[in-house]
Design an enzyme around this catalytic site. Sequence first.
Site, PDB file in Angstrom:
ATOM      1  N   LYS A 213       2.430 -30.038  -0.515  1.00 49.01           N
ATOM      2  CA  LYS A 213       1.755 -29.106  -1.429  1.00 49.01           C
ATOM      3  C   LYS A 213       1.174 -27.971  -0.603  1.00 49.01           C
ATOM      4  O   LYS A 213       0.344 -28.190   0.278  1.00 49.01           O
ATOM      5  CB  LYS A 213       0.625 -29.803  -2.194  1.00 49.01           C
ATOM      6  CG  LYS A 213       1.083 -30.607  -3.369  1.00 49.01           C
ATOM      7  CD  LYS A 213      -0.004 -30.758  -4.442  1.00 49.01           C
ATOM      8  CE  LYS A 213      -1.278 -31.355  -3.921  1.00 49.01           C
ATOM      9  NZ  LYS A 213      -2.241 -31.626  -5.025  1.00 49.01           N
TER      10      LYS A 213
ATOM     11  N   VAL B  49       5.542 -27.046  -9.290  1.00 52.22           N
ATOM     12  CA  VAL B  49       4.465 -26.070  -9.155  1.00 52.22           C
ATOM     13  C   VAL B  49       3.232 -26.640  -9.846  1.00 52.22           C
ATOM     14  O   VAL B  49       3.312 -27.084 -10.996  1.00 52.22           O
ATOM     15  CB  VAL B  49       4.842 -24.716  -9.795  1.00 52.22           C
ATOM     16  CG1 VAL B  49       3.680 -23.733  -9.637  1.00 52.22           C
ATOM     17  CG2 VAL B  49       6.099 -24.153  -9.153  1.00 52.22           C
ATOM     18  N   GLY B  50       2.118 -26.651  -9.154  1.00 51.44           N
ATOM     19  CA  GLY B  50       0.891 -27.197  -9.726  1.00 51.44           C
ATOM     20  C   GLY B  50      -0.259 -26.224  -9.622  1.00 51.44           C
ATOM     21  O   GLY B  50      -0.091 -25.070  -9.211  1.00 51.44           O
TER      22      GLY B  50
ATOM     23  N   ASP C 159      -8.943 -36.295 -13.679  1.00 49.46           N
ATOM     24  CA  ASP C 159      -7.788 -35.543 -14.164  1.00 49.46           C
ATOM     25  C   ASP C 159      -6.615 -36.495 -14.413  1.00 49.46           C
ATOM     26  O   ASP C 159      -5.496 -36.264 -13.949  1.00 49.46           O
ATOM     27  CB  ASP C 159      -7.401 -34.456 -13.162  1.00 49.46           C
ATOM     28  CG  ASP C 159      -6.547 -33.364 -13.798  1.00 49.46           C
ATOM     29  OD1 ASP C 159      -6.529 -33.275 -15.045  1.00 49.46           O
ATOM     30  OD2 ASP C 159      -5.885 -32.615 -13.058  1.00 49.46           O
TER      31      ASP C 159
ATOM     32  N   GLY D  52      -0.695 -25.073  -6.015  1.00 47.79           N
ATOM     33  CA  GLY D  52       0.363 -24.198  -5.521  1.00 47.79           C
ATOM     34  C   GLY D  52       1.717 -24.877  -5.666  1.00 47.79           C
ATOM     35  O   GLY D  52       1.876 -25.829  -6.432  1.00 47.79           O
ATOM     36  N   LYS D  53       2.695 -24.403  -4.903  1.00 47.59           N
ATOM     37  CA  LYS D  53       4.040 -24.973  -4.976  1.00 47.59           C
ATOM     38  C   LYS D  53       4.137 -26.268  -4.182  1.00 47.59           C
ATOM     39  O   LYS D  53       3.430 -26.483  -3.206  1.00 47.59           O
ATOM     40  CB  LYS D  53       5.059 -23.960  -4.442  1.00 47.59           C
ATOM     41  CG  LYS D  53       5.211 -22.731  -5.319  1.00 47.59           C
ATOM     42  CD  LYS D  53       6.253 -21.770  -4.761  1.00 47.59           C
ATOM     43  CE  LYS D  53       6.407 -20.561  -5.675  1.00 47.59           C
ATOM     44  NZ  LYS D  53       7.387 -19.585  -5.141  1.00 47.59           N
TER      45      LYS D  53
END
Length: 877
Positions: free
Chosen positions: A565, A545-546, A661, A549-550
């Site tokens: 994703k 899960v990020g 990131d 979303g999943k």
Amino acid sequence: MKYRTCLLFSVLLITLLLKPSPALSEEARPPNPPPKAESLIISCGATEPETGEDGQSWQPDDKYLTSTSGGEPKAETAAFQDPALGSAVPFMSARIFESRGGYEFAVPTDTRVMIRFYFYASTYGTLDAADSYFALTVNDYQLLNNFSAAIASEALTQAYIMKEFSLLPSPSGVLNVVFTPSAGYKGAFAFVNGVEVIPMPDIFDDSPPLVGIGDQTVDLTTYGLQSMYRLNVGGEVIPPANDSAGLRRTWYNDFPYLFGGADGRSVYKKDVKYPTVEVPEPVAPRSVYTTSRSMSEDPMVNQKFNLTWVFQVDANFTYMVRLHFCDGEMTRANQRAFHIYLNNQTAQETADVIAWTGGKGIPIYKDYALYQNDKSGGNLWLALHPNTASHPEFVDAILNGVEVFKLNSVSKRSFAAPNPELSEMMSRVEDAREESSFETEGGGQVVGAIAGGATGLAAVVVVSAVVLHKKRRRTAGKSSRRSGSSNNWLPLYGNSHTSSKSTGSRRSTNSSHLSTVAQGLCRHFSLQEIKHATRNFDEAKVIGVGGFGKVYKGVIDGTMEVAIKRSNPQSEQGVNEFETEIEMLSKLRHKHLVSLIGFCDEDDEMALVYDFMANGTLREHLYKGNKPPLPWKQRLEICIGSARGLHYLHTGAKYTIIHRDVKTTNILLDGKWVAKVSDFGLSKTGPDLNAQAHVSTVVKGSFGYLDPEYFRRQQLTEKSDVYSFGVVLFEVLCARPALNPSLSKEQVSLADWALQCQRKGNLEDIIDPLLKGDINPECLKKFAETAEKCLADAGVHRPSMGDVLWNLEFALQLQENPKSAAAAAAAIGQKGGEIGGGNGGGRRRGLSTVDEEVSVLTSDDTDDSEIFSQIVNPKGR
């Protein structure tokens, strides 16, 4: 006695003769310089003096207020302080004008005046800045018309708007500043948070040539100017407190305005002969002339490219471009000669700094004017190219600083231009986030706050204010963009004036908002194919899960394993990140970048499809997972692979790409343990100004990995990735999270704790216990030094990713064969593999053979078709 009397008389006579007469004394004494006019630094709406972030004292504004046509101006306080504001002063207080009113300032009659206005679009009492539209005039200058700070802040993604003008001397000795709410809009009002009035020496007394129009010049002594851009090329941001002559200007870093991947190299030289007659002190601070940007060290490459900057401006105005030069490397004329182009027109046929100044390290500036018509569009291009026709010793160009000023229109003495427009993508992003704003911004905080009793109640009120404020801001953003003011002057990162209509939905039709190149290079899956691959999004298929979303494990084409994703409608991420990921990864092919197979954008469903990655994330193998720990050599190889991927992003692609990131959950491992950099949803080109998304001043990333310089100044560079990667290196070494709130205060941040231990010489006490005895001491020393350099507070002092890569490869050599590695380093003069300087290109050095790993668009990458995955980011951004 007679002798003594005679001697005394002689002394007295000599004293009287030597003493000048009063008239002679006054004549000989140099005239007193005129007293320096005082600057006015005013916090509007404040009731007492306040101190700003830089120690500057801001005075209340009440004694400068003038009478209004109806109703007295009010002092109000902002509902909340945006985290991006560096200080509460002058932004948290405001003066509100619900009818025509303003200020009156006494100024010298014989000098220009620099005047700045600060606008923070917030909620003030019962008034919302989204309803604020107004005009601003100073004497006979029209500075703004129908201006909306809320629209400008939202379109430019900036916490506040600042406008700066340099106006001609006022014969009356008075500046009448008048705010007028726009007629025709119910409830319209004007507001201002801060005003600075600074008498300034006339540094605009030239007549620069008008580029492209024969021998015509522009007499700057007859114009007012609006500051649009002010950049310290190749150097760090220079804050107002460090500016020259008390002018309190901010000089920003130039990196966000560079066009394309040919960003040259930054050079620092401290031996500057400054100030000089040619460049009086007020023109620019010394720091501008100690840093510069020049081209690469490869003359063949330099002949094929320009060193280019792009600035967004308003059409149908004349602009003055001031270029600052100081060559601290060359010693004689024709060693470095180059052309200067503005909007593809020749501004200077042969620029030779040494020939201009007559010596090394002497600063000089050159002014050029040009008219920006409708055909030129909204972009002003500045380009430098080597002048090979003069056969210089070096094929190169150099620039130290650049300023761009808008000249007032002649007929109305106006600077006003339209409010900036939200792009279609930005409108869809705001729509998608609106419904979930409370959950993403306040929900989690409220639960914890309620447990604190009275403190909890206060926290609920604050959270509610934040949510209400942002919801109102979104409402303002979706209202019609009424014509009015000019765009914000600094910093502008991209196409803020894109005029398009929002669909009001985040659904795209046939992905028309994606470039045709991206669509052609990327497979477009139907929603039915995605559902079939995931067994209709079976929860048993979820592998992570990020923030988007999943993530599901799926199978396409019968046998091919993939990671999918799926967008969560309530996610903090949305259309912007979705499109960025596709645009980025569809055009990139590299052994150490995750591979994007395709995407789905149908019926309000968004999904990204990647090759599945068998061994998951790097973090899983360090901590918080049930995977077996990795031996040191394997960890080092993974770091090297990740560095190669990032190095390619920074230097090998068409445009410099900043990941933004970098963290251990975004470094994935395939079935052969090859590291792949993943998750490009926040990535920015540096900058690709043709992209829909513009480089944002809003800080994004993951706490614990955020570059402190980026956080403070909202100026994003590739060195921000270097900082994050430094945290990753210590994470690999110590096998602990970047942030661990359960530890003591000094140990919460891994970066701070590791640096402290490194400097005290006890780093070995905090490394992963499983690694003790497994690391060669020389390898550990080199690895730790590299990580430490990456975490330098100032980006200019950090190494490039090329330098980081070289040092990690050298550390691996020290681990495997320390004697041979040390001997090889000594042979090439590296003194044991000393890390490169803060701004070296690092494109191919020493042991690194990065380019052999690279292939853009045409690579089959058959060796890496094994399986990737895009898993886990347990927290949203």
